[in-house]
Design a protein around this motif. Structure first.
Motif, short mmCIF file in Angstrom:
data_model
loop_
_atom_site.label_atom_id
_atom_site.label_comp_id
_atom_site.label_asym_id
_atom_site.label_seq_id
_atom_site.Cartn_x
_atom_site.Cartn_y
_atom_site.Cartn_z
N LYS A 90 33.07 6.65 -9.53
CA LYS A 90 32.49 7.99 -9.66
C LYS A 90 31.17 7.90 -10.43
N THR A 91 30.20 8.68 -10.00
CA THR A 91 28.90 8.69 -10.66
C THR A 91 29.03 9.21 -12.08
N TYR A 92 28.45 8.47 -13.05
CA TYR A 92 28.49 8.85 -14.46
C TYR A 92 27.09 9.28 -14.92
N LEU A 93 26.05 8.53 -14.55
CA LEU A 93 24.65 8.85 -14.87
C LEU A 93 23.78 8.42 -13.69
N VAL A 94 22.62 9.09 -13.54
CA VAL A 94 21.64 8.67 -12.54
C VAL A 94 20.23 8.75 -13.15
N ASP A 95 19.31 7.99 -12.57
CA ASP A 95 17.91 8.02 -13.00
C ASP A 95 17.06 7.69 -11.78
N TYR A 96 15.95 8.41 -11.61
CA TYR A 96 15.07 8.24 -10.46
C TYR A 96 13.70 7.76 -10.91
N SER A 97 13.07 6.92 -10.10
CA SER A 97 11.73 6.43 -10.41
C SER A 97 11.07 5.93 -9.14
N GLY A 98 9.91 5.32 -9.29
CA GLY A 98 9.19 4.77 -8.16
C GLY A 98 8.02 3.93 -8.63
N PHE A 99 7.37 3.24 -7.70
CA PHE A 99 6.22 2.41 -8.03
C PHE A 99 5.40 2.16 -6.77
N ALA A 100 4.20 1.65 -6.97
CA ALA A 100 3.34 1.20 -5.87
C ALA A 100 2.85 -0.19 -6.24
N GLY A 101 2.81 -1.08 -5.27
CA GLY A 101 2.37 -2.45 -5.53
C GLY A 101 3.26 -3.44 -4.83
N ASP A 102 3.02 -4.74 -5.12
CA ASP A 102 3.78 -5.82 -4.48
C ASP A 102 5.23 -5.86 -4.93
N GLU A 103 5.43 -5.83 -6.24
CA GLU A 103 6.78 -5.90 -6.79
C GLU A 103 6.80 -5.18 -8.13
N HIS A 104 8.02 -4.86 -8.55
CA HIS A 104 8.18 -4.10 -9.79
C HIS A 104 9.42 -4.59 -10.51
N SER A 105 9.27 -4.93 -11.78
CA SER A 105 10.41 -5.30 -12.60
C SER A 105 11.00 -4.01 -13.16
N ALA A 106 12.01 -3.50 -12.48
CA ALA A 106 12.61 -2.21 -12.85
C ALA A 106 13.64 -2.42 -13.94
N GLU A 107 13.59 -1.54 -14.92
CA GLU A 107 14.61 -1.59 -15.97
C GLU A 107 15.03 -0.17 -16.34
N ASN A 134 0.81 -1.22 0.00
CA ASN A 134 0.00 0.00 0.00
C ASN A 134 0.85 1.27 0.00
N GLU A 135 2.15 1.12 0.13
CA GLU A 135 3.06 2.26 0.17
C GLU A 135 3.82 2.38 -1.15
N THR A 136 4.23 3.59 -1.47
CA THR A 136 5.03 3.85 -2.66
C THR A 136 6.51 3.64 -2.35
N VAL A 137 7.24 3.07 -3.31
CA VAL A 137 8.67 2.86 -3.16
C VAL A 137 9.39 3.73 -4.19
N SER A 138 10.29 4.57 -3.74
CA SER A 138 11.15 5.36 -4.63
C SER A 138 12.47 4.63 -4.78
N TYR A 139 13.04 4.69 -5.96
CA TYR A 139 14.34 4.06 -6.18
C TYR A 139 15.12 4.86 -7.20
N ASN A 140 16.44 4.61 -7.23
CA ASN A 140 17.27 5.28 -8.22
C ASN A 140 18.32 4.32 -8.76
N TRP A 141 18.62 4.54 -10.04
CA TRP A 141 19.69 3.83 -10.72
C TRP A 141 20.90 4.75 -10.74
N ARG A 142 22.08 4.15 -10.67
CA ARG A 142 23.32 4.93 -10.76
C ARG A 142 24.30 4.14 -11.60
N LEU A 143 24.83 4.78 -12.64
CA LEU A 143 25.90 4.20 -13.43
C LEU A 143 27.19 4.81 -12.92
N ALA A 144 28.09 3.97 -12.44
CA ALA A 144 29.35 4.44 -11.88
C ALA A 144 30.50 4.00 -12.78
N ARG A 145 31.50 4.87 -12.91
CA ARG A 145 32.68 4.59 -13.73
C ARG A 145 33.89 4.54 -12.81
#
Length: 174
Positions: free
Chosen positions: A124-141, A104-115
């Motif tokens: 060192k951080t090269y790229l980042v991306d932020y997202s989120g979802f609500a539900g049981d599970e999420h296939s993040a890509e 019932n809660e929202t989950v925020s997550y972030n991807w980080r590409l490090a070099r």
């Protein structure tokens, strides 16, 4: 008296002509600098192929095996290569499965590409991306591209309230 009036008129015309030439010179210099700044910021033109082009029919929906997508799995990041383009442009796809213990809660997550930085022996951080979802599970890509920057990389996934998951390192070369 007529001679004095014509002398003033002649010197006034000369001043006006000098002012006009100065204004044209300034305008030309301004336009030249503007064009220089604009030309410096334009992207490099792409090369057009000179050979004949052929068409290839592709299915509308490709299977995961055809796209070389990695399988999503909780606690693990899988990396797959999608495409390789001109000028050492490589597109990758990272996938993972995020499980939400409180659906019932929202989950925020972030991807980080490090070099890897061999000078400091750190990631060192090269790229980042932020997202989120609500539900049981999420296939993040996350699809990301690396262009003309060879080296060692890894992908990290950080979901809110959970430990960071790190991929195996991989090497990008031209």
């Amino acid at each position: 008296m007529a001679k004095t009036g014509s002398t003033i008129l002649a010197s006034g015309s000369a001043s006006a002509a000098k002012f006009f030439v100065a204004a044209l010179t300034f305008t030309a210099a301004y336009v030249g600098l503007s064009a220089y700044g604009t030309a410096d910021s334009t992207p490099t033109p792409t090369l057009t192929p000179t050979a004949s082009l052929t068409a290839q029919e592709l299915p509308v929906v490709a299977t995961a095996a055809q796209r070389s997508e990695p399988a999503a799995e909780a606690g693990r990041i899988a990396i797959g290569t999608q495409t390789t383009g001109p000028n050492c442009l490589k597109t990758f796809l990272a996938r993972s499965l995020i499980v939400n213990p409180e659906p019932n809660e929202t989950v925020s997550y972030n991807w980080r590409l490090a070099r890897w930085n061999p000078g400091t022996n750190t990631w060192k951080t090269y790229l980042v991306d932020y997202s989120g979802f609500a539900g049981d599970e999420h296939s993040a890509e996350w699809a990301y591209a690396i262009s003309a920057n060879p080296g060692w990389y890894r992908v990290e996934l950080k979901a809110e309230g959970r430990r960071t998951v790190k991929s195996d390192r991989f090497q990008v070369s031209c």
